[in-house]
Design an enzyme around this catalytic site. Sequence first.
Site, PDB file in Angstrom:
ATOM      1  CB  SER A 373      21.323  69.837  67.983  1.00  0.00           C
ATOM      2  OG  SER A 373      21.825  69.158  66.841  1.00  0.00           O
ATOM      3  CG  ASN A 465      25.987  62.935  69.708  1.00  0.00           C
ATOM      4  OD1 ASN A 465      26.200  62.581  70.868  1.00  0.00           O
ATOM      5  ND2 ASN A 465      25.899  64.209  69.366  1.00  0.00           N
ATOM      6  CG  HIS A 516      46.005  51.163  59.932  1.00  0.00           C
ATOM      7  ND1 HIS A 516      46.782  51.973  59.144  1.00  0.00           N
ATOM      8  CD2 HIS A 516      46.613  51.136  61.142  1.00  0.00           C
ATOM      9  CE1 HIS A 516      47.820  52.404  59.828  1.00  0.00           C
ATOM     10  NE2 HIS A 516      47.732  51.929  61.051  1.00  0.00           N
ATOM     11  CG  ASP A 520      48.639  55.275  56.865  1.00  0.00           C
ATOM     12  OD1 ASP A 520      48.190  54.122  56.990  1.00  0.00           O
ATOM     13  OD2 ASP A 520      49.310  55.657  55.890  1.00  0.00           O
TER      14      ASP A 520
END
Length: 543
Positions: A373, A465, A516, A520
């Site tokens: 797939s 997904n 974060h 970065d």
Amino acid sequence: MATIINMPRLSDTMEEGVVAKWLVKVGDKIEEGDILAEIETDKATMEFESFYEGTLLHIGIQEGETSPVDVLLAVIGEEGEDISAIINGSAETPKEEVKEEPTKEEITPSENSANQAVAIPDGVNVITMPRLSDTMTDGTVATWLKKVGDVVEEGDMLAEIETDKATMEFECFYEGTILYIGVQEGETAPVDSLLTIIGPAGTDVSAIVANGGANTNAVATEKPDTSSDIKVEKTTQKTEEAKPIIASNSNGGRIFASPLAKKIASDKGINLANVSGSGENGRIIKKDVENYTPSAKPVEAASNISAQATTFTAIGEEKSDEVKNSQMRKAIAKSLGNSKFSAPDFSLNIEVDMSNAMASRKTINAIPDVKVSFNDMVVKACAMALQKHPQVNTSWNETTTVYHSHIHVGVAVAVDDGLLVPVIKHTDQLSLTQIGAGVRDLAGKARNKKITPADMQGSTFTVSNLGMFGINNFTSIINQPNSAILSVGAIVEKPVVKNGQIVVGNTMNLTLTCDHRTVDGAVGAAFLQTLKTFIENPVTMLA
């Protein structure tokens, strides 16, 4: 005399620092301007300069150690000076505390005698700093619109008060003379502190002022056997305060509306008596006037016989059902809540050309007993991109960042009760067909409720997904302790530009959500560029 040097605050957001390197050692002579150490802050590693002269007698934080600001960093003084009292905690501190205790005991009786309950004279109303927003804890008087001695009426604007959200006009709910102002222009005071006193002209309110105005009520409740009369007055005062606020705006009583609502009503020629208020305690606000339609008010007949306007009211059953949360739903809520509220995340988006991927998949699936797939291709591409960008294959645990040498990709699977994330172990070492078989096997177990905890543990990266549902773009919540999650959209046929010509192409949107603290923006962008190269050129994944 020894000088104490604490961990400095080298940036406005710095809460703690790390001593990266000491440039001097105990016993060294220090001159003003010498660099003592390199200190790592939340923004950069900076040199820390000495403002004193002497000998370095003590180092409180060693290289590599982390310490909050204002904690003992070093001591500078005369060579041979005894600093044991400083290191062990100043011996003078307990003495100061011992001196403070009797002082408090001496003050307490005087405070008790001063805080005697004071009866509020008839007609006098104590006004405290109002809470004008749900998060307001204190307010600043921007402007007084009245002064001591002015006669005020119900509805007059007393002052403009600056809250944590806006500067708002404060309306008077009483009539009388301003006898005292407790918070001057520009001053800030906590909510419920004495703002002003209104009452008959000439009334002596010095006792109320000395007692902090409304705070006398708290004192009264502490002495139940001597303050029963004051309790009654307190209740009466609250009742009098409540009456004008709750007064209906349709029975001839006082109409309460915000200044903006009054202005809009005046401009539109709307009688506020016909408007229903949705604000606090029935107060008419801006939206009430803007949403008002004259057809909703009673219509007066020419013969002075009032007839109620006909209105249509929808009738139906109101019903709500409560369904007990499953353990899976609770676990999902807890995990995603912890992730969303603890990880400072950001998202990056990229569009991928799927033409080569579609052709490659068609060729691969033409082989008997082989089924691959697009999701399998994305998972494989992620595993290979993580090899080239190990910073994304990490976990944050407050004191360290964990770099994983293994690559375990979790694949989000929707089930009846929620969402599960089976993990494909050592994804980078598997072929496309092996990844496809593994995903189908684990997804089947998840939907049949046969999946084990071991099948869902240990992921270092996650793929979600929703393309098969026709979703083009979405942003996922990071599956901690992963540092990132990839959201995969649908393949869309659309016009694209190739070699300066507009042609029909097939594209897919990818969104990378990053923690974060570990990843970065530049790192996340580089990862996506590598991922795009693999997906757009599937043959590179076979090299």
